[in-house]
Design a protein around this motif. Structure first.
Motif, PDB file in Angstrom:
ATOM      1  N   ALA A  74      39.968 -43.025 107.955  1.00  0.00           N
ATOM      2  CA  ALA A  74      38.898 -42.084 108.287  1.00  0.00           C
ATOM      3  C   ALA A  74      38.924 -40.843 107.392  1.00  0.00           C
ATOM      4  O   ALA A  74      37.952 -40.088 107.338  1.00  0.00           O
ATOM      5  CB  ALA A  74      39.002 -41.668 109.755  1.00  0.00           C
ATOM      6  N   THR A  75      40.017 -40.634 106.668  1.00  0.00           N
ATOM      7  CA  THR A  75      40.131 -39.468 105.795  1.00  0.00           C
ATOM      8  C   THR A  75      39.207 -39.628 104.592  1.00  0.00           C
ATOM      9  O   THR A  75      39.215 -40.661 103.933  1.00  0.00           O
ATOM     10  CB  THR A  75      41.590 -39.293 105.314  1.00  0.00           C
ATOM     11  OG1 THR A  75      42.425 -39.122 106.437  1.00  0.00           O
ATOM     12  CG2 THR A  75      41.733 -38.101 104.395  1.00  0.00           C
ATOM     13  N   THR A  76      38.428 -38.583 104.318  1.00  0.00           N
ATOM     14  CA  THR A  76      37.512 -38.622 103.178  1.00  0.00           C
ATOM     15  C   THR A  76      37.914 -37.638 102.080  1.00  0.00           C
ATOM     16  O   THR A  76      37.392 -37.721 100.985  1.00  0.00           O
ATOM     17  CB  THR A  76      36.073 -38.314 103.626  1.00  0.00           C
ATOM     18  OG1 THR A  76      36.045 -37.036 104.253  1.00  0.00           O
ATOM     19  CG2 THR A  76      35.568 -39.383 104.587  1.00  0.00           C
ATOM     20  N   GLU A  77      38.812 -36.713 102.375  1.00  0.00           N
ATOM     21  CA  GLU A  77      39.275 -35.768 101.355  1.00  0.00           C
ATOM     22  C   GLU A  77      40.270 -36.454 100.433  1.00  0.00           C
ATOM     23  O   GLU A  77      40.964 -37.387 100.826  1.00  0.00           O
ATOM     24  CB  GLU A  77      39.957 -34.565 101.998  1.00  0.00           C
ATOM     25  CG  GLU A  77      39.016 -33.531 102.542  1.00  0.00           C
ATOM     26  CD  GLU A  77      39.782 -32.295 102.970  1.00  0.00           C
ATOM     27  OE1 GLU A  77      39.225 -31.208 102.789  1.00  0.00           O
ATOM     28  OE2 GLU A  77      40.907 -32.415 103.468  1.00  0.00           O
ATOM     29  N   GLY A  78      40.335 -35.963  99.219  1.00  0.00           N
ATOM     30  CA  GLY A  78      41.307 -36.476  98.274  1.00  0.00           C
ATOM     31  C   GLY A  78      40.773 -37.632  97.457  1.00  0.00           C
ATOM     32  O   GLY A  78      39.614 -38.036  97.581  1.00  0.00           O
ATOM     33  N   LEU A  79      41.638 -38.150  96.630  1.00  0.00           N
ATOM     34  CA  LEU A  79      41.266 -39.237  95.727  1.00  0.00           C
ATOM     35  C   LEU A  79      41.632 -40.584  96.319  1.00  0.00           C
ATOM     36  O   LEU A  79      42.706 -40.758  96.885  1.00  0.00           O
ATOM     37  CB  LEU A  79      41.997 -39.075  94.398  1.00  0.00           C
ATOM     38  CG  LEU A  79      41.621 -37.851  93.584  1.00  0.00           C
ATOM     39  CD1 LEU A  79      42.540 -37.704  92.394  1.00  0.00           C
ATOM     40  CD2 LEU A  79      40.184 -37.946  93.128  1.00  0.00           C
ATOM     41  N   SER A  80      40.754 -41.529  96.149  1.00  0.00           N
ATOM     42  CA  SER A  80      41.005 -42.885  96.606  1.00  0.00           C
ATOM     43  C   SER A  80      41.916 -43.584  95.600  1.00  0.00           C
ATOM     44  O   SER A  80      41.726 -43.476  94.385  1.00  0.00           O
ATOM     45  CB  SER A  80      39.674 -43.631  96.727  1.00  0.00           C
ATOM     46  OG  SER A  80      39.894 -44.944  97.152  1.00  0.00           O
ATOM     47  N   ALA A  81      42.923 -44.285  96.131  1.00  0.00           N
ATOM     48  CA  ALA A  81      43.855 -44.999  95.264  1.00  0.00           C
ATOM     49  C   ALA A  81      44.356 -46.250  95.977  1.00  0.00           C
ATOM     50  O   ALA A  81      44.244 -46.374  97.192  1.00  0.00           O
ATOM     51  CB  ALA A  81      45.029 -44.097  94.885  1.00  0.00           C
ATOM     52  N   ARG A  82      44.912 -47.150  95.186  1.00  0.00           N
ATOM     53  CA  ARG A  82      45.468 -48.400  95.700  1.00  0.00           C
ATOM     54  C   ARG A  82      46.943 -48.468  95.320  1.00  0.00           C
ATOM     55  O   ARG A  82      47.310 -48.232  94.166  1.00  0.00           O
ATOM     56  CB  ARG A  82      44.719 -49.581  95.088  1.00  0.00           C
ATOM     57  CG  ARG A  82      45.172 -50.953  95.577  1.00  0.00           C
ATOM     58  CD  ARG A  82      44.411 -52.065  94.869  1.00  0.00           C
ATOM     59  NE  ARG A  82      44.490 -51.992  93.416  1.00  0.00           N
ATOM     60  CZ  ARG A  82      45.537 -52.395  92.688  1.00  0.00           C
ATOM     61  NH1 ARG A  82      46.590 -52.901  93.272  1.00  0.00           N
ATOM     62  NH2 ARG A  82      45.514 -52.310  91.377  1.00  0.00           N
ATOM     63  N   VAL A  83      47.800 -48.771  96.291  1.00  0.00           N
ATOM     64  CA  VAL A  83      49.236 -48.880  96.044  1.00  0.00           C
ATOM     65  C   VAL A  83      49.488 -50.089  95.142  1.00  0.00           C
ATOM     66  O   VAL A  83      49.012 -51.195  95.426  1.00  0.00           O
ATOM     67  CB  VAL A  83      50.025 -49.036  97.371  1.00  0.00           C
ATOM     68  CG1 VAL A  83      51.506 -49.273  97.096  1.00  0.00           C
ATOM     69  CG2 VAL A  83      49.818 -47.822  98.269  1.00  0.00           C
ATOM     70  N   VAL A  84      50.217 -49.875  94.053  1.00  0.00           N
ATOM     71  CA  VAL A  84      50.594 -50.952  93.150  1.00  0.00           C
ATOM     72  C   VAL A  84      51.985 -51.455  93.528  1.00  0.00           C
ATOM     73  O   VAL A  84      52.187 -52.645  93.721  1.00  0.00           O
ATOM     74  CB  VAL A  84      50.567 -50.492  91.675  1.00  0.00           C
ATOM     75  CG1 VAL A  84      51.105 -51.574  90.755  1.00  0.00           C
ATOM     76  CG2 VAL A  84      49.154 -50.080  91.287  1.00  0.00           C
ATOM     77  N   ARG A  85      52.935 -50.524  93.633  1.00  0.00           N
ATOM     78  CA  ARG A  85      54.290 -50.905  94.041  1.00  0.00           C
ATOM     79  C   ARG A  85      55.065 -49.679  94.489  1.00  0.00           C
ATOM     80  O   ARG A  85      54.709 -48.552  94.174  1.00  0.00           O
ATOM     81  CB  ARG A  85      55.022 -51.636  92.930  1.00  0.00           C
ATOM     82  CG  ARG A  85      55.277 -50.818  91.696  1.00  0.00           C
ATOM     83  CD  ARG A  85      55.931 -51.648  90.627  1.00  0.00           C
ATOM     84  NE  ARG A  85      56.026 -50.893  89.384  1.00  0.00           N
ATOM     85  CZ  ARG A  85      56.734 -51.259  88.359  1.00  0.00           C
ATOM     86  NH1 ARG A  85      57.414 -52.386  88.408  1.00  0.00           N
ATOM     87  NH2 ARG A  85      56.783 -50.541  87.280  1.00  0.00           N
TER      88      ARG A  85
END
Length: 143
Positions: A74-85
């Motif tokens: 639900a958080t919209t602040e900040g940058l969207s990222a995907r965990v790699v490792r």
């Protein structure tokens, strides 16, 4: 010579982007000062404008320990990222992430304690948000 000072002064108050990047790992954001903080693409990163005027183009730096990972969808602040490792180095863990959305193509590193990693239950491929606890801004030269 880029900057003169004690090691602590140079590390904590770098005078130029070169000095900031020279003294350890950094995460770099290209953005613009806006009313809500720092605009990076269509994402907003909370930050007070400080010495910068509304609309100023800036480079923003955060060290890996100055980024927080938020797993709440639900958080919209900040940058969207995907965990790699998630890499474990004794008491510290490094989380490597790839940007998504407005941060597409960027690579980020976050340092967390083992407890933080366990509480977040991070998994490769997981979508998260990145929020800086501290940013150092430098005006971006025209061109």
């Amino acid at each position: 010579i880029e900057q003169i000072g004690t090691p602590e002064q140079v590390y904590n108050q770098p005078a130029t982007p070169f000095v900031y990047g020279f003294l350890g790992s950094v995460n770099l954001f290209h953005g613009r000062i806006d009313e809500g903080g720092l605009q990076v693409g269509d994402a907003t990163v909370p930050h007070s404008s400080g010495d910068f005027s509304h609309g100023a183009e800036v480079f923003a730096f955060a060290r890996p320990h100055e980024l927080r990972i938020v797993t709440d969808p639900a958080t919209t602040e900040g940058l969207s990222a995907r965990v790699v490792r998630v890499l474990t180095f004794g008491l510290k863990n490094r989380v490597e992430l790839d940007g998504s959305g407005s941060a597409e193509g960027q690579h980020f590193e976050v340092e967390l304690t083992q407890n933080d990693v366990a509480m977040l239950a991070l998994q490769p491929g997981q979508q998260v948000r990145l929020l800086p606890s501290r940013l150092k801004l430098f005006e971006r030269p025209p061109g």
